[in-house]
Design an enzyme around this catalytic site. Structure first.
Site, PDB file in Angstrom:
ATOM      1  CB  SER A  23      -4.106 -13.478  -4.280  1.00 19.78           C
ATOM      2  OG  SER A  23      -5.106 -12.598  -3.829  1.00 19.78           O
ATOM      3  N   PRO A  24      -6.316 -14.231  -6.615  1.00 20.32           N
ATOM      4  CG  PRO A  24      -8.398 -13.177  -6.574  1.00 20.32           C
ATOM      5  CD  PRO A  24      -7.428 -13.926  -5.711  1.00 20.32           C
ATOM      6  CB  CYS A  26      -5.802  -9.599 -14.321  1.00 18.12           C
ATOM      7  SG  CYS A  26      -7.438  -9.209 -13.731  1.00 18.12           S
ATOM      8  CB  ALA A  58     -11.185 -10.820 -12.457  1.00 20.59           C
ATOM      9  CD  GLN A 100     -11.678 -12.466  -8.272  1.00 22.22           C
ATOM     10  OE1 GLN A 100     -10.905 -12.133  -9.174  1.00 22.22           O
ATOM     11  NE2 GLN A 100     -11.667 -11.910  -7.070  1.00 22.22           N
ATOM     12  CE1 TYR A 189     -12.294  -3.781 -12.207  1.00 28.09           C
ATOM     13  CE2 TYR A 189     -11.617  -5.191 -10.401  1.00 28.09           C
ATOM     14  CZ  TYR A 189     -11.297  -4.394 -11.484  1.00 28.09           C
ATOM     15  OH  TYR A 189      -9.980  -4.213 -11.840  1.00 28.09           O
ATOM     16  NE  ARG A 237      -9.686 -10.938  -3.177  1.00 24.81           N
ATOM     17  CZ  ARG A 237      -8.385 -10.806  -3.424  1.00 24.81           C
ATOM     18  NH1 ARG A 237      -7.961 -10.088  -4.446  1.00 24.81           N
ATOM     19  NH2 ARG A 237      -7.482 -11.389  -2.666  1.00 24.81           N
ATOM     20  N   GLY A 333      -0.467 -12.823  -3.414  1.00 26.02           N
ATOM     21  CA  GLY A 333      -0.503 -12.419  -4.805  1.00 26.02           C
ATOM     22  C   GLY A 333       0.902 -12.291  -5.365  1.00 26.02           C
ATOM     23  NE  ARG A 334       1.747  -6.940  -4.532  1.00 28.16           N
ATOM     24  CZ  ARG A 334       1.819  -5.859  -3.752  1.00 28.16           C
ATOM     25  NH1 ARG A 334       2.403  -4.772  -4.210  1.00 28.16           N
ATOM     26  NH2 ARG A 334       1.319  -5.880  -2.530  1.00 28.16           N
TER      27      ARG A 334
HETATM   28  C1  LIG Z   1      -0.989  -8.608 -11.531  1.00 24.91           C
HETATM   29  C2  LIG Z   1      -2.122  -8.545 -10.548  1.00 24.91           C
HETATM   30  C3  LIG Z   1      -3.402  -8.847 -10.973  1.00 24.91           C
HETATM   31  C4  LIG Z   1      -4.478  -8.833 -10.062  1.00 24.91           C
HETATM   32  N1  LIG Z   1      -5.719  -9.249 -10.485  1.00 24.91           N
HETATM   33  C5  LIG Z   1      -6.703  -9.425  -9.574  1.00 24.91           C
HETATM   34  C6  LIG Z   1      -7.915 -10.077  -9.928  1.00 24.91           C
HETATM   35  O1  LIG Z   1      -8.093 -10.562 -11.051  1.00 24.91           O
HETATM   36  N2  LIG Z   1      -8.873 -10.190  -8.975  1.00 24.91           N
HETATM   37  C7  LIG Z   1      -8.689  -9.728  -7.700  1.00 24.91           C
HETATM   38  O2  LIG Z   1      -9.594  -9.844  -6.866  1.00 24.91           O
HETATM   39  N3  LIG Z   1      -7.522  -9.147  -7.332  1.00 24.91           N
HETATM   40  C8  LIG Z   1      -6.526  -9.017  -8.219  1.00 24.91           C
HETATM   41  N4  LIG Z   1      -5.318  -8.512  -7.819  1.00 24.91           N
HETATM   42  C9  LIG Z   1      -5.095  -8.246  -6.388  1.00 24.91           C
HETATM   43  C10 LIG Z   1      -4.431  -9.451  -5.707  1.00 24.91           C
HETATM   44  O3  LIG Z   1      -5.272 -10.586  -5.722  1.00 24.91           O
HETATM   45  C11 LIG Z   1      -4.055  -9.125  -4.243  1.00 24.91           C
HETATM   46  O4  LIG Z   1      -5.235  -8.898  -3.514  1.00 24.91           O
HETATM   47  C12 LIG Z   1      -3.153  -7.893  -4.139  1.00 24.91           C
HETATM   48  O5  LIG Z   1      -2.089  -7.982  -5.078  1.00 24.91           O
HETATM   49  C13 LIG Z   1      -2.553  -7.755  -2.737  1.00 24.91           C
HETATM   50  O6  LIG Z   1      -1.892  -8.940  -2.366  1.00 24.91           O
HETATM   51  P1  LIG Z   1      -0.285  -9.109  -2.499  1.00 24.91           P
HETATM   52  O7  LIG Z   1       0.324  -8.000  -1.693  1.00 24.91           O
HETATM   53  O8  LIG Z   1      -0.023 -10.476  -1.933  1.00 24.91           O
HETATM   54  O9  LIG Z   1       0.062  -9.012  -3.937  1.00 24.91           O
HETATM   55  C14 LIG Z   1      -4.254  -8.471  -8.717  1.00 24.91           C
HETATM   56  C15 LIG Z   1      -2.950  -8.123  -8.314  1.00 24.91           C
HETATM   57  C16 LIG Z   1      -1.902  -8.177  -9.194  1.00 24.91           C
HETATM   58  C17 LIG Z   1      -0.513  -7.860  -8.699  1.00 24.91           C
END
Ligand SMILES: Cc1cc2nc3c(=O)[nH]c(=O)nc-3n(C[C@H](O)[C@H](O)[C@H](O)COP(=O)(O)O)c2cc1C
Length: 366
Positions: A23-24, A26, A58, A100, A189, A237, A333-334
């Site tokens: 997952s994207p 930052c 992003a 992204q 955003y 997204r 993501g995490r």
């Molecule tokens: C450190 C961090 C940075 C994130 N940056 C972005 C991002 O750049 N673009 C985006 O669409 N979502 C971003 N997210 C959201 C994640 O892509 C994901 O949708 C969200 O963490 C839920 O998924 P998870 O439970 O697997 O972490 C970010 C999440 C985290 C934890």
């Protein structure tokens, strides 16, 4: 035959080796928007770890579209050159590199989380003027009204510049080998700011009706699709819901209505996230798979392929989402911050036979 987490997925002419997407996320590690060793290691490790799609964080299509001064960007050839070797490495590992493409709108010019996440006023050294659908700043719960950073409502010319910035960024991304372009229209955003009635108070052709509010997103997707090769997929997204049931806001029905419109504009998959438009949002339950029902609703109501994301950590859960046709792609993501090699380990747990990087073969469980 039933698809599983490790069944390849083909969208247009692009095959992903499995259904796991990084997952994207930052990293707040860039200087002047340029990718560096941190991005190489972060994205490279997940590619070597077996992900099907490795999505960048992003990535600002213009400097004022970055969330923080340390976010990635792709607004010049120098930016493309900095990330190109990373894209090549991701591909060399058998993963599909995605970018992204993002514009933070009024949520730009903020401090990274490690520095408190608050707005940076335009007159401070690291800050800049932000733009949005509205001239109302993002109403941070913990910032006094007078200290909120100003934002400027985009006029017609400004809207055209944003569309051009997305298209030019997509062209650059294609030139350096990215195979998926994801338009970021979630998390409050810029493109989400236009779609949601919470932030869109316009009276021109970009405000008011559903059709008008979603016009900019549609035009961005069309512009990206025009420069993006036919064989490569475009993702979008979205935040499926604003989580603001107490007011006129964006909800899952709007998302189900939007998905085929985006598909018509050239999108091949909707990456279904949630929230981010307003600090009053009431997230109902952030447990395992908390956003999956939104992805499922879109897939069921429209037949448009979806990625599910949110609290997915267990291989059997991720696999069941694909087997039970609730999602086409599963984004982590995490969990992939904790476990860069999650896909390789998941394959072992699920009994799927996948290639390991030759350097790591002695680490295989068998
Ligand atoms: C450190 C961090 C940075 C994130 N940056 C972005 C991002 O750049 N673009 C985006 O669409 N979502 C971003 N997210 C959201 C994640 O892509 C994901 O949708 C969200 O963490 C839920 O998924 P998870 O439970 O697997 O972490 C970010 C999440 C985290 C934890």
């Amino acid at each position: 035959m039933t698809d599983t987490l490790f069944t390849p997925l083909t969208l247009r002419e692009t095959e992903f080796r499995n259904r796991v997407m990084l997952s994207p996320m930052c990293q707040y590690s860039a200087e002047d928007g340029l990718a560096n060793d941190w991005h190489r290691v972060h994205l490279g490790a997940r590619a070597a770890g077996g992900a099907g799609v490795v999505m960048t964080e992003a990535t600002g299509v213009e400097p004022r579209g970055r969330i923080t001064p340390n976010c990635l960007g792709i607004w010049s050839d120098e930016h493309a050159e900095a990330i190109e070797p990373i894209v090549e490495f991701v591909r060399s590992q058998g993963a599909t590199p995605g970018i992204q493409l993002a514009h933070a709108g009024r949520k730009a010019s903020h401090r990274p989380p490690a520095e408190g996440s608050g707005p940076i006023p335009a007159d401070e050294a690291d800050g800049w003027e932000t733009v949005s659908a509205t001239d109302e700043p993002y109403p941070h719960a913990n910032v006094d009204e007078g200290d909120l950073a100003d934002t400027r409502r985009l006029d017609g010319e400004g809207v055209d510049e944003v569309i051009d910035a997305f298209a030019t960024a997509a062209e650059r991304a294609h030139d350096i080998g990215f195979e998926v372009a994801e338009v970021h229209a979630a998390h409050g955003y810029l493109l989400h700011q236009f779609c949601s009635p919470v932030t869109n108070d316009r009276e021109d052709e970009y405000g008011g009706s559903f059709e008008n509010r979603t016009r900019l997103l549609r035009e961005v997707v069309e512009a990206v699709r025009e420069v993006w090769p036919d064989g490569k997929p475009v993702f979008v997204r979205i935040s499926a819901t604003d989580w603001l049931p107490d007011r006129d806001s964006w909800d899952v029905d709007d998302s189900v209505r939007l998905a085929p419109v985006l598909a018509e504009a050239g999108a091949d998959l909707i990456d279904v996230s949630g929230g981010g438009i307003h600090p009053d949002q009431a997230i109902p339950n952030a447990g395992p798979g908390y956003q999956v029902p939104y992805a499922e609703a879109i897939r069921e109501g429209t037949d448009v392929p979806v990625a599910a994301v949110g609290g997915i950590t267990e291989p059997t859960h991720a696999d069941a989402l694909v087997r039970n046709e609730r999602a086409d792609l599963v984004a982590l993501g995490r969990e992939m911050l904790r476990h860069p090699h999650w896909p390789l380990e998941a394959a072992h747990e699920l009994g799927a036979d996948v290639e390991w990087p030759v350097q790591y073969r002695r680490g295989r469980y068998d």
